[in-house]
Design a protein around this motif. Structure first.
Motif, PDB file in Angstrom:
ATOM      1  N   PHE A   1     -40.707  17.889 -13.744  1.00  0.00           N
ATOM      2  CA  PHE A   1     -42.153  18.024 -13.623  1.00  0.00           C
ATOM      3  C   PHE A   1     -42.543  18.756 -12.343  1.00  0.00           C
TER       4      PHE A   1
ATOM      5  N   ASP B   1     -51.860  12.480 -23.333  1.00  0.00           N
ATOM      6  CA  ASP B   1     -51.633  11.123 -23.798  1.00  0.00           C
ATOM      7  C   ASP B   1     -51.828  11.067 -25.306  1.00  0.00           C
TER       8      ASP B   1
ATOM      9  N   VAL C   1     -48.715   9.486 -14.100  1.00  0.00           N
ATOM     10  CA  VAL C   1     -47.531  10.206 -14.550  1.00  0.00           C
ATOM     11  C   VAL C   1     -46.310   9.314 -14.346  1.00  0.00           C
TER      12      VAL C   1
ATOM     13  N   SER D   1     -48.342   8.715 -21.258  1.00  0.00           N
ATOM     14  CA  SER D   1     -48.275  10.177 -21.279  1.00  0.00           C
ATOM     15  C   SER D   1     -46.916  10.790 -20.903  1.00  0.00           C
TER      16      SER D   1
ATOM     17  N   PRO E   1     -45.100  13.941 -19.457  1.00  0.00           N
ATOM     18  CA  PRO E   1     -45.490  15.122 -18.687  1.00  0.00           C
ATOM     19  C   PRO E   1     -44.557  16.311 -18.883  1.00  0.00           C
TER      20      PRO E   1
ATOM     21  N   THR F   1     -50.203  17.309 -18.371  1.00  0.00           N
ATOM     22  CA  THR F   1     -49.993  15.948 -18.867  1.00  0.00           C
ATOM     23  C   THR F   1     -50.964  15.686 -20.002  1.00  0.00           C
TER      24      THR F   1
ATOM     25  N   SER G   1     -54.259  19.326 -16.272  1.00  0.00           N
ATOM     26  CA  SER G   1     -53.390  20.390 -15.785  1.00  0.00           C
ATOM     27  C   SER G   1     -54.013  21.096 -14.598  1.00  0.00           C
TER      28      SER G   1
END
Length: 716
Positions: free
Chosen positions: A305, A315, A396, A339, A341, A313, A373
């Motif tokens: 990431f 969900d 995250v 979520s 990522p 990211t 983002s």
């Protein structure tokens, strides 16, 4: 040929007899002549076999859709014509039907408990006495058209022979496409699990308590009810129309609200599947087969990431609720009520991912929402489509991210801040475990807590014994630093992209008598980024410093391999400030078992040519072994993105090879498996405690450092 060790009954007969399931069993079943076998998860039940004398024999049977294809009835005429069988009461009466179906099959598990001793033979089939009548087997002579048939089952329920990982993925988890595009899953019940109670009374009491607590905040009660109603409207849950009548096992589970720091879901409902109504009874969790979750490693995801310029990211809306539970398992999850990522090198790639992932998941009934983002284009698109995350800080994988700053933050708790709390060993462990730092970037601060905990063990303090005042003061200072360190914001990405062919990884390791560890840096386009760090405290039993440094080098080798697999960067260098460890790694001499085992693993992971010498004063891993003051830690360049000379290979430190003194010390270490002295004490006879204290011999990594310190003392 292996005998049939199980007894079976068809679903049709089980339904006619109104047989209730008593659990599940895992079987491998193969047909005659078939090299392959199939794994099935089948229900079990108990039936009563009534004998001719009225005795009832309980039998455990496995419920199966079909036992065999219809079998041609060759006994319908011939049996009546055999004089030696006349007058016998047969277990299976002779009928005029051309075919018959097998509804129950008694296996070797009960066969010999019903068979008697009398056997009647003649010119034809043999009759064997049993408690349910005579059993007929053998050839029947006939001049008419011959029908041949064969029936054979090979069933085996030895768990160790079953590919359980494949089974859970394909069979027990029962992931199948549903007609409306959703998936269906079965509960992976344990084999022979105890009887699962209904839990109705205890769940009723707990639900009433939840309602009373929620009623104190009408808005929260209303929201809780709305969540349940919304789940019912969307088909995630369903009302039990007839609670008293069910052909499946019935079990109730309690639930309660948990507040969330989220705009889309401020509270969530948590179900207590570990609830037991009485001591000695089992919970739903006790009856479910445990297995490793099929999830990616968090450190791998978080590291990837941080590798590219643009981060995204999202969900999945009510992800687990989108998967339906199999009809037979739904009554086991009753309750009462009034979520991933990712990061991308370009915005175009991020936008493509946004569109394709939403389309793909929508096909399975999943709504991918809460997009966040640092890509302005993607953020604008998600806002236009009303799928954007409205929070300024998003979660995250246990950490927090500020999309505008593109920084990572830590989840903050009240670690050590409640002054009225009694400080005990249990409390120290509880507070220390609250710090969630999967990448280990705060290790130079948190290592102090590990070292402190080790001291508590050495002092043999009891779990709930109040710590001495001096220790309480020390702990308050440590916990206060950890609490303040959680405010540190870390740049998610320090480079625009990774070039696996040009970039390189650099792993530094070190050790002290208090801790050992390693950290990994990425050198990319003249930028140095700290990626990950890990450290440990040594066993309470004293280990010599060189061996601890070797253990630190092993941690470094493992960590380097892990990060290499994550990033795809092939060029990797290992840095260590222990000349003795260097000699062990490159030496061909056979060492003792402790050293040899660790050196062999290091060599398997890395090439000896990739190991480099690094002086202690510029080794960032030193912080992992002793800790560092928070004020210095926040701005310390050596920890976050140094040493600078990494960017200029011509300035890299060079090791000239082992000196005679180092060879002597190394030899002494290799000859003993039980030494409790440091390498300095192995080679130099210093008996004056005050001199040892002044020179701090336990902190020296080589005799060369001691020699320099000794020379300075003479000059002084």
């Amino acid at each position: 040929m292996k005998e049939l060790k199980n007894s079976f009954i068809t679903e049709e007969l089980a339904q006619k007899l109104d047989i209730k399931s008593t659990g599940f069993i895992t079987l491998k079943i193969s047909a005659f002549g078939d090299k392959n076998s199939e794994v099935h998860n089948l229900e079990k039940a108990t039936v009563q076999l009534e004998t001719q004398t009225g005795e009832k024999i309980p039998m455990e049977v496995i419920i199966i859709p079909t036992i065999a294809a219809p079998i041609f009835n060759r006994a319908r005429v011939n049996i009546r014509e055999l004089s030696y069988l006349k007058g016998l009461k047969l277990a299976h009466p002779v009928s005029s039907d051309e075919q018959f179906h097998i509804s129950m099959l008694i296996g070797a598990d009960y066969y010999w408990s019903i068979v008697g001793d009398r056997i009647i033979r003649g010119n034809g089939p043999t009759a064997v006495e049993s408690k349910v009548g005579y059993l007929i087997s053998g050839p029947i002579h006939s001049s008419g058209k011959q029908h041949s048939g064969m029936f054979h089952i090979l069933a085996d329920h030895k768990v160790e022979e079953v590919d359980l990982e494949k089974f859970w993925k394909i069979e027990s988890m029962g992931i199948d496409d549903h007609k409306d595009g959703h998936y269906v899953a079965k509960i992976p019940w344990k084999e022979n699990y105890p009887c699962l109670p209904t839990n109705y009374e205890i769940v009723k009491r707990r639900t009433e308590n939840v309602i009373q607590r929620l009623a104190k905040d009408p808005k929260m009660l209303k929201l809780y009810s709305e969540i349940i109603q919304d789940q019912a409207n969307k088909g995630f849950i369903e009302k039990v129309e007839d609670p008293e009548n069910s052909g499946n096992r019935v079990h109730y589970i309690p639930h309660h609200p948990v507040k969330k720091d989220s705009t889309t879901t401020p509270i969530r409902i948590v179900y207590g599947c570990s609830c037991k109504d009485k001591t000695g009874h089992v919970s739903l969790n006790d009856c479910i087969e445990p297995y490793s979750p099929m999830m990616n490693d968090i450190t791998s995801i978080l590291t990837r990431f941080r590798l590219n310029k643009f981060a995204v990211t999202a969900d999945i809306e009510k992800a687990f609720l989108q998967i339906e539970l199999h009809q037979k398992d739904r009554d086991s999850t009753r309750f009462l009520w009034l979520s991933d990522p990712a990061s991308f090198q370009s915005e175009e790639t991020a936008l493509k991912f946004y569109k394709e992932s939403r389309t793909l998941l929508a096909a399975g009934g999943f709504n991918l929402r809460s997009w966040s983002s640092n890509s302005e284009m993607l953020q604008n698109l998600s806002k236009a489509e009303k799928t954007a995350d409205e929070d300024s800080v998003v979660k995250v994988l246990g950490m927090k991210r500020n999309p505008q700053e593109d920084t990572l933050q830590y989840a903050k708790n009240d670690t050590g801040q409640k002054k009225d709390r009694v400080t005990t060993k249990r409390e120290v462990l509880r507070e220390t475990s609250k710090v969630f730092d999967p990448l280990g970037l705060l290790s130079p601060i948190s290592v102090k807590a590990k070292i402190f905990m080790q001291e508590l063990w050495k002092d043999n303090l009891k779990w709930d014994e109040k710590l001495p005042k001096s220790m309480q003061t020390t702990w308050r200072e440590i916990s206060s630093e950890i609490y303040d360190a959680l405010d540190i914001r870390i740049n998610r990405n320090n480079s625009s992209s990774i070039d696996c062919s040009c970039d390189s990884l650099h792993v530094f390791s070190d050790a002290s008598q208090q801790a050992y560890g390693a950290c990994v840096y990425l050198l990319s386009k003249n930028k140095i980024t700290l990626l990950m760090a890990k450290n440990r405290v040594p066993p309470i039993k004293q280990i010599t410093l060189p061996r601890l440094e070797l253990m630190g080098a092993l941690i470094g080798a493992r960590l380097g391999k892990h990060v290499k697999e994550i990033t795809g960067v092939n060029k990797i260098y290992f840095w260590c400030d222990s000349e003795i460890v260097f000699h062990w790694i490159i030496s061909q001499k056979t060492a003792n078992r402790f050293v040899a085992n660790r050196v062999n693993e290091i060599r398997e992971i890395s090439e000896s040519s990739t190991w480099q010498y690094c002086p202690t004063f510029c080794n960032p891993a030193d912080y992992l072994t002793r800790g560092i003051a928070l004020k210095k830690f926040k701005e310390d360049a050596l920890w976050w993105n140094r040493p600078e000379w990494l960017m200029e290979p011509q300035k890299w430190p060079v090791w000239d090879g082992p000196t005679k003194a180092i060879l002597c010390s190394t030899s002494t270490e290799e000859e003993s498996d039980t030494s409790h002295q440091t390498k300095i004490q192995d080679t130099v006879d210093i008996k004056t405690e005050s001199i040892q204290s002044i020179l701090k011999l336990e902190d020296k990594s080589s005799l060369m450092k001691l020699a320099r310190a000794e020379e300075k003392s003479k000059t002084f």
